[in-house]
Design an enzyme around this catalytic site. Sequence first.
Site, PDB file in Angstrom:
ATOM      1  CG  ASP A 183      32.159  40.836  45.160  1.00 24.97           C
ATOM      2  OD1 ASP A 183      33.121  40.496  44.457  1.00 24.97           O
ATOM      3  OD2 ASP A 183      31.488  40.031  45.831  1.00 24.97           O
ATOM      4  CG  ASP A 184      37.135  42.022  42.082  1.00 26.28           C
ATOM      5  OD1 ASP A 184      38.004  42.854  42.389  1.00 26.28           O
ATOM      6  OD2 ASP A 184      37.340  41.046  41.339  1.00 26.28           O
ATOM      7  NE  ARG A 211      38.144  36.820  37.570  1.00 23.61           N
ATOM      8  CZ  ARG A 211      37.564  37.477  38.555  1.00 23.61           C
ATOM      9  NH1 ARG A 211      38.117  37.525  39.738  1.00 23.61           N
ATOM     10  NH2 ARG A 211      36.436  38.088  38.388  1.00 23.61           N
ATOM     11  CG  ASP A 253      31.025  32.454  41.063  1.00 25.60           C
ATOM     12  OD1 ASP A 253      30.785  32.890  42.192  1.00 25.60           O
ATOM     13  OD2 ASP A 253      32.129  32.579  40.494  1.00 25.60           O
ATOM     14  CG  ASP A 290      43.568 -13.817  64.592  1.00 26.97           C
ATOM     15  OD1 ASP A 290      44.459 -12.950  64.676  1.00 26.97           O
ATOM     16  OD2 ASP A 290      43.090 -14.423  65.567  1.00 26.97           O
ATOM     17  CD1 TRP A 339      40.262  33.918  51.097  1.00 24.13           C
ATOM     18  CD2 TRP A 339      40.773  34.913  53.034  1.00 24.13           C
ATOM     19  NE1 TRP A 339      41.600  33.725  51.321  1.00 24.13           N
ATOM     20  CE2 TRP A 339      41.935  34.321  52.506  1.00 24.13           C
ATOM     21  CE3 TRP A 339      40.852  35.588  54.247  1.00 24.13           C
ATOM     22  CZ2 TRP A 339      43.162  34.377  53.167  1.00 24.13           C
ATOM     23  CZ3 TRP A 339      42.070  35.639  54.904  1.00 24.13           C
ATOM     24  CH2 TRP A 339      43.221  35.049  54.364  1.00 24.13           C
ATOM     25  CG  ASP A 340      36.594  35.226  45.252  1.00 26.27           C
ATOM     26  OD1 ASP A 340      36.610  33.999  45.088  1.00 26.27           O
ATOM     27  OD2 ASP A 340      35.968  36.002  44.498  1.00 26.27           O
ATOM     28  CG  MET A 341      42.152  31.063  46.251  1.00 22.98           C
ATOM     29  SD  MET A 341      42.352  29.438  45.568  1.00 22.98           S
ATOM     30  CE  MET A 341      44.068  29.117  45.865  1.00 22.98           C
ATOM     31  CG  ASN A 342      38.082  34.348  41.715  1.00 19.75           C
ATOM     32  OD1 ASN A 342      37.078  33.661  41.625  1.00 19.75           O
ATOM     33  ND2 ASN A 342      38.099  35.491  42.370  1.00 19.75           N
TER      34      ASN A 342
HETATM   35  C1  DGJ Z   1      34.220  35.187  42.112  1.00 14.13           C
HETATM   36  C2  DGJ Z   1      33.127  35.195  43.133  1.00 14.13           C
HETATM   37  O1  DGJ Z   1      32.584  33.932  43.297  1.00 14.13           O
HETATM   38  C3  DGJ Z   1      32.103  36.240  42.747  1.00 14.13           C
HETATM   39  O2  DGJ Z   1      31.009  36.213  43.619  1.00 14.13           O
HETATM   40  C4  DGJ Z   1      32.778  37.586  42.750  1.00 14.13           C
HETATM   41  O3  DGJ Z   1      33.206  37.899  44.049  1.00 14.13           O
HETATM   42  C5  DGJ Z   1      33.964  37.580  41.790  1.00 14.13           C
HETATM   43  N1  DGJ Z   1      34.860  36.483  42.059  1.00 14.13           N
HETATM   44  C6  DGJ Z   1      34.720  38.875  41.876  1.00 14.13           C
HETATM   45  O4  DGJ Z   1      35.873  38.873  41.147  1.00 14.13           O
END
Ligand code: DGJ
Length: 705
Positions: free
Chosen positions: A336-337, A413, A517, A50, A447-450
């Site tokens: 990769d890319d 980017r 990275d 309380d 699956w990336d996302m930059n």
């Molecule tokens: C960012 C990732 O962390 C890297 O390992 C690589 O896949 C680049 N993008 C590619 O554009």
Amino acid sequence: MPIHTLDNNYWVLETDHTAYALGVNTAGALVHAYWGERLPAPTDYPAAPDAIFHASFTGAGHMWPEEYAGLTGLKYVEPALSVSFADGVRDLVLQVVGGAVAGDTLVVTLRDAHYPLRVELHYRAYAAHDLIERWAVVHNDGAPITLERVFSAQWQMPIGRSYRLSYLSGRWIDEFQLHRQPLSPGVFVRESRRITSSHHASPWFALDDHASETHGEVWFGALAWSGNWKLAAEVTDFGRTRVSLGLNDWDFAWRLGAGERFTTPACLGGYTRDGFGAASRRLHAYVRDNVLPHGRRPHKVLYNSWEATTFSVDVESQSKLAELAAEMGAELFVMDDGWFQGRTSDDAGLGDWWPDPKKFPDGLTPLISRVNALGMDFGLWLEPEMVNPNSDLYRAHPDWVIHFATRARTESRNQLILNLARVDVQDYLITAIDALLSDHNITFIKWDMNRNVSEPGWPGAGDRQREIWVRYVEGLYRVWGTLRERHPNVVWQSCSGGGGRADLGILRLADQVWVSDNTDALSRLQIQHGYSQMLPADTMEAWVTDINAGRISLDFRFHVAMQGVLGVGGNLLHWSPAERAKAARFVAQYKEIRPIVQHGEVYRLIGPNDGSPYVVTQYVGEDRREAVIFAFRRIGGGADAMLDGYHAIDPSQPAAIQLQGLDPAARYKITGQGAVRSGLAWMRAGLTIALGHQESKILRVRQVA
Ligand code: DGJ
């Protein structure tokens, strides 16, 4: 039964070693009573507290430790829930309706005193993992309301003690830096406003008052969410400490119509008396047993071509690398890319997910067949949430990106973010990626996302604009979840320019994380140490690359990467035959110790912030018959070490370590140590490891009959 109900208004959730108790106090509020070691009897736990009257300036509700606070009266603490009712009232009076137990879950229902708004607080006990999972469901049975904050949980600490908060913070190429900081009166906030969980902070915490890696009480938790989140660590002026965690309320508003409900992400919490190491191991076991879609399936050694070829990929360049990767023992080759329509640099192509006809005139199948013929699986890089303005997708659907109609669209980017809150965008991605996976023998997707968000607008969403933060992540989960269902054998890696999206939410979809990275082995020791606070080694993809190869030996680089899921990302075409032969030996050794590293328990014997030039980590196999020790010396002795700040330990001395986690009665032999000794001896008398400047070593620990 792990949940006890007393007098219909007090509940104790028990796990194997801990207990969490809450109840209704004499004023009718749902308050926290206990979180700590499990006690012998359900009646051993303290009564629901309380409030003590203080002064006319502060009400009782401010003083007691509420489980899920709404703001009303003279209460100024952080609320868990803020709403605006249809008539403009922004005062929330939550009253307890009752609690119900079903198996391992307790649901306590609260109801507003006037409006037909119900809040269900869910508590699930994970007995064997010693964890409690909490989430809230808000039901609106009246006119539309606006949710302005809706957290998952508030965790109350025992009163009258001073706590230290451990948290992870960082930035791109510097993720997961561990900080420990005393809390003082006020609110200390960690959060993400970036639409991902982010490189900058992680939805994880630990609180202690005098714990170490091996001893002492630690309360810890993590949020299962991959978008904006907020942690508020609050010390009130009356000596109460609590941590509130959930969706970020920054720029957030959610319209909850009549008959609708809103479910928060889950928040996990745990308690241990055995220090930070035990806290991590509990989370790791939980992630493996309850979160990871493939459970304890071992991960393959991969080769990734990014650092070797960047955007210049074609059948020939990739085949050459694949041959060398196969010789080295890689089991998975990841392109990769750079492989898709128009992708010669980072200024075009994202969104057009079909093979570039110039680079792959006959599609991807010839390369995949070549890789398969070499005995490896084939994996591919994607960045599904993104679009380059220079792409067919953007030319056809410029309105599909997150933007405000009257503002410039900030590119980063050279790319914009697709609005995954939109169902048509989700459907496009499902169709495009499903086709890619159906038409090819692809068993791994990175699956990336930059980039992070800007101009967070959703034209056409009307008064639901600010729901984008949550609906985007729900859309992401839908796309990824649908693809997983359709292609259950694919292994997925969550990458967001490294570790920008590593959390318990994404790991329901992703089997592993590309941690950073930054592949410099010395930096990586620090990054992996932070990552291991929250997530297990089998989710931690780690590559050997050519970064600082002139200064850091191949052995050191391999040993660092072998502490997670081993990968190689260096340009094998530039490696000498001797280096490739050595790499093959490391890969073979890794395959031998893989079950211990990927699924064993981790013990951080000397951490990178312990004031020693050494970093030593031990992995103990599930049956405790075997262990592996990774020992690193970052810098040699003498003046160098003093200058570099490793003052706490005489830098000329070897590392003295006491092992952990062994069977005390069993007898073990350790590489390079002549004697066979009991587990207890290795854990108490310990052993020493002497290394030179930037040297490293793997020691195997094996039980002998
Ligand atoms: C960012 C990732 O962390 C890297 O390992 C690589 O896949 C680049 N993008 C590619 O554009």
